[in-house]
Scaffold this active site. Sequence first.
Site, PDB file in Angstrom:
ATOM      1  N   GLY A 147      33.824  67.235  59.114  1.00  0.00           N
ATOM      2  CA  GLY A 147      34.256  66.277  60.123  1.00  0.00           C
ATOM      3  C   GLY A 147      33.806  64.859  59.881  1.00  0.00           C
ATOM      4  N   PHE A 148      32.771  64.661  59.070  1.00  0.00           N
ATOM      5  CA  PHE A 148      32.226  63.314  58.883  1.00  0.00           C
ATOM      6  C   PHE A 148      33.254  62.358  58.299  1.00  0.00           C
ATOM      7  CE2 PHE A 148      30.025  59.952  56.602  1.00  0.00           C
ATOM      8  CZ  PHE A 148      29.049  59.559  57.510  1.00  0.00           C
TER       9      PHE A 148
ATOM     10  N   TYR B 201      31.440  84.943  59.951  1.00  0.00           N
ATOM     11  CA  TYR B 201      31.782  83.895  60.903  1.00  0.00           C
ATOM     12  C   TYR B 201      31.778  84.434  62.330  1.00  0.00           C
ATOM     13  CZ  TYR B 201      33.534  81.170  56.908  1.00  0.00           C
ATOM     14  OH  TYR B 201      33.665  80.494  55.717  1.00  0.00           O
TER      15      TYR B 201
ATOM     16  N   HIS C 103      31.483  86.099  49.011  1.00  0.00           N
ATOM     17  CA  HIS C 103      31.104  84.853  49.678  1.00  0.00           C
ATOM     18  C   HIS C 103      29.978  84.125  48.945  1.00  0.00           C
ATOM     19  CE1 HIS C 103      31.161  83.076  54.029  1.00  0.00           C
ATOM     20  NE2 HIS C 103      31.258  82.144  53.115  1.00  0.00           N
TER      21      HIS C 103
ATOM     22  N   SER D 267      35.337  72.766  53.620  1.00  0.00           N
ATOM     23  CA  SER D 267      34.807  71.509  54.161  1.00  0.00           C
ATOM     24  C   SER D 267      35.421  70.299  53.458  1.00  0.00           C
ATOM     25  CB  SER D 267      33.275  71.466  54.046  1.00  0.00           C
ATOM     26  OG  SER D 267      32.681  72.468  54.835  1.00  0.00           O
TER      27      SER D 267
END
Length: 340
Positions: A218-219, A54, A134, A213
């Site tokens: 964010g959607f 990140y 990951h 997520s």
Amino acid sequence: MTTTHLGELSVSPIGFGCMALSHVYGGTTDDSARATLGAAVNAGITFLDTADVYGEPREGATGPAGTNEEMLAPFLAGRREEVQLATKFGITAIRTGTDGSTKRTNGRPDYAHQACEASLNRLGVETIDLYYLHRPDPDVPIEETVGAMAELVAAGKVRHIGLSEVTAEELRRAHSTHPITALQSEWSLWSRDVEDHVVPTCAELGIGFVPYSPLGRGFLTGTLTKEQVAGDFRSGTERMGQAWDANQQILDIIAEVARRHDATNAQVALAWLLHRGAQMGVTAVPIPGSRKPERALENLGALDLTLDAEDMGQLDSIRSLVEGTRNIVDNPTWISSGRE
């Protein structure tokens, strides 16, 4: 604030995804990022999730960027004992193999040790509470990677082991090598493929689930516009690109439930995850991220939101309405559903 458990690791029931505090969704400063974290931890959100990949890479850097972990270091210096710290390794900068092929993962045992040392140094800590692989490396048996991670536990550098985006079969093999505390994959109102095989396996083996997520990047909050996502990777995905307009019907359903409860879309989406996890017999600890303190604090309202059977049924209908896959790259095997 009450706590919950991922295996033997006690964490806040909602965590914080630190990826949002880097450049990926738009610019922010390190000081502003740490101020947001401070407000979140003060409110009881103590489970912090980052990764070595990140952040924005420094010029000339090779391998994972590491800059999100570096941003966290000054914050952790003063508040390490108040938080549960998770980070990840295994996704690298694109590297070229001896045969000229390219890949983005590295699960070799020696790399696991190397990556852990690098993360410890960047974070300025002696121990990582939860260390994830990951992504599995297709060229390295997962038993070998997890075996190396077990050595990190024995050395006191890692307390618990996690995996991200593995299949149910990969999870079983890993868990037989060393107990897995948590599995992290995308899980939300519009990303439910993990419910077919992965979540039931977590429930069977007593492994916690950390949905990333959980607000659909964010959607699902209903606060984004096409213009806001045009400048980042989200606009290049099917769901938030060509299917943007078609997927607005999803928001109508969430908003209707939110109005009934005088809640926000985000609170409804998170409350659904908490309820769905309980229905399926797993502890689900979602890790929404935000650059704004008020959004992080708003998320906590999900803990007080009780959804009834009508609400859950209405929200469950979203699964059949989604257009576009959850994958953010062209390679279908990048996520667990592409290998099951």
